[in-house]
Design a protein around this motif. Structure first.
Motif, mmCIF file in Angstrom:
data_model
loop_
_atom_site.group_PDB
_atom_site.id
_atom_site.type_symbol
_atom_site.label_atom_id
_atom_site.label_comp_id
_atom_site.label_asym_id
_atom_site.label_seq_id
_atom_site.Cartn_x
_atom_site.Cartn_y
_atom_site.Cartn_z
ATOM 1 N N SER A 108 3.387 -3.250 -10.890
ATOM 2 C CA SER A 108 3.672 -2.444 -12.078
ATOM 3 C C SER A 108 4.157 -3.319 -13.232
ATOM 4 O O SER A 108 4.541 -4.474 -13.051
ATOM 5 C CB SER A 108 4.720 -1.379 -11.751
ATOM 6 N N TRP A 109 4.139 -2.756 -14.444
ATOM 7 C CA TRP A 109 4.610 -3.465 -15.629
ATOM 8 C C TRP A 109 6.119 -3.655 -15.539
ATOM 9 O O TRP A 109 6.837 -2.840 -14.969
ATOM 10 C CB TRP A 109 4.290 -2.662 -16.878
ATOM 11 N N SER A 110 6.613 -4.714 -16.133
ATOM 12 C CA SER A 110 8.048 -4.957 -16.199
ATOM 13 C C SER A 110 8.340 -5.753 -17.457
ATOM 14 O O SER A 110 7.433 -6.156 -18.183
ATOM 15 C CB SER A 110 8.530 -5.714 -14.956
ATOM 16 N N SER A 111 9.611 -5.965 -17.730
ATOM 17 C CA SER A 111 9.992 -6.771 -18.888
ATOM 18 C C SER A 111 11.252 -7.559 -18.564
ATOM 19 O O SER A 111 11.934 -7.292 -17.580
ATOM 20 C CB SER A 111 10.230 -5.889 -20.113
ATOM 21 N N HIS A 112 11.531 -8.510 -19.410
ATOM 22 C CA HIS A 112 12.710 -9.359 -19.247
ATOM 23 C C HIS A 112 13.348 -9.514 -20.620
ATOM 24 O O HIS A 112 12.661 -9.738 -21.607
ATOM 25 C CB HIS A 112 12.293 -10.725 -18.696
ATOM 26 N N THR A 141 5.753 -8.242 -10.267
ATOM 27 C CA THR A 141 6.450 -7.268 -9.426
ATOM 28 C C THR A 141 5.702 -7.102 -8.109
ATOM 29 O O THR A 141 4.495 -7.319 -8.032
ATOM 30 C CB THR A 141 6.546 -5.900 -10.134
ATOM 31 N N THR A 142 6.426 -6.715 -7.080
ATOM 32 C CA THR A 142 5.807 -6.585 -5.766
ATOM 33 C C THR A 142 4.756 -5.475 -5.735
ATOM 34 O O THR A 142 3.801 -5.550 -4.978
ATOM 35 C CB THR A 142 6.852 -6.321 -4.666
ATOM 36 N N ASP A 143 4.927 -4.439 -6.598
ATOM 37 C CA ASP A 143 3.954 -3.342 -6.600
ATOM 38 C C ASP A 143 2.925 -3.471 -7.727
ATOM 39 O O ASP A 143 2.090 -2.597 -7.921
ATOM 40 C CB ASP A 143 4.655 -1.989 -6.678
ATOM 41 N N THR A 196 5.425 -17.420 -14.033
ATOM 42 C CA THR A 196 5.115 -16.004 -14.213
ATOM 43 C C THR A 196 5.867 -15.221 -13.153
ATOM 44 O O THR A 196 5.975 -15.653 -12.011
ATOM 45 C CB THR A 196 3.601 -15.755 -14.037
#
Length: 54
Positions: free
Chosen positions: A12-16, A8-10, A5
């Protein structure tokens, strides 16, 4: 199989995203791009394969 998995360090949502590329005798063809990747690869000076559907 290895489970992994990315977080993110904050928090927040992200994608790849990834692309599928066919390496042909005429050059690469990005299967997951509508134009076969021609526009972006041209910016990089890469000649692409002719569109087999075009």
């Amino acid at each position: 199989m290895v489970d992994w998995t990315v977080i993110t360090t904050d928090g927040s949502w992200s994608s790849h995203g990834e692309h599928s590329v066919a390496l042909t005798e005429s050059g690469p063809l990005v299967l997951t791009m509508p134009d076969g990747g021609k526009a972006k690869l041209a910016e990089l000076g890469v000649a692409t394969a002719p569109d087999p559907l075009g």
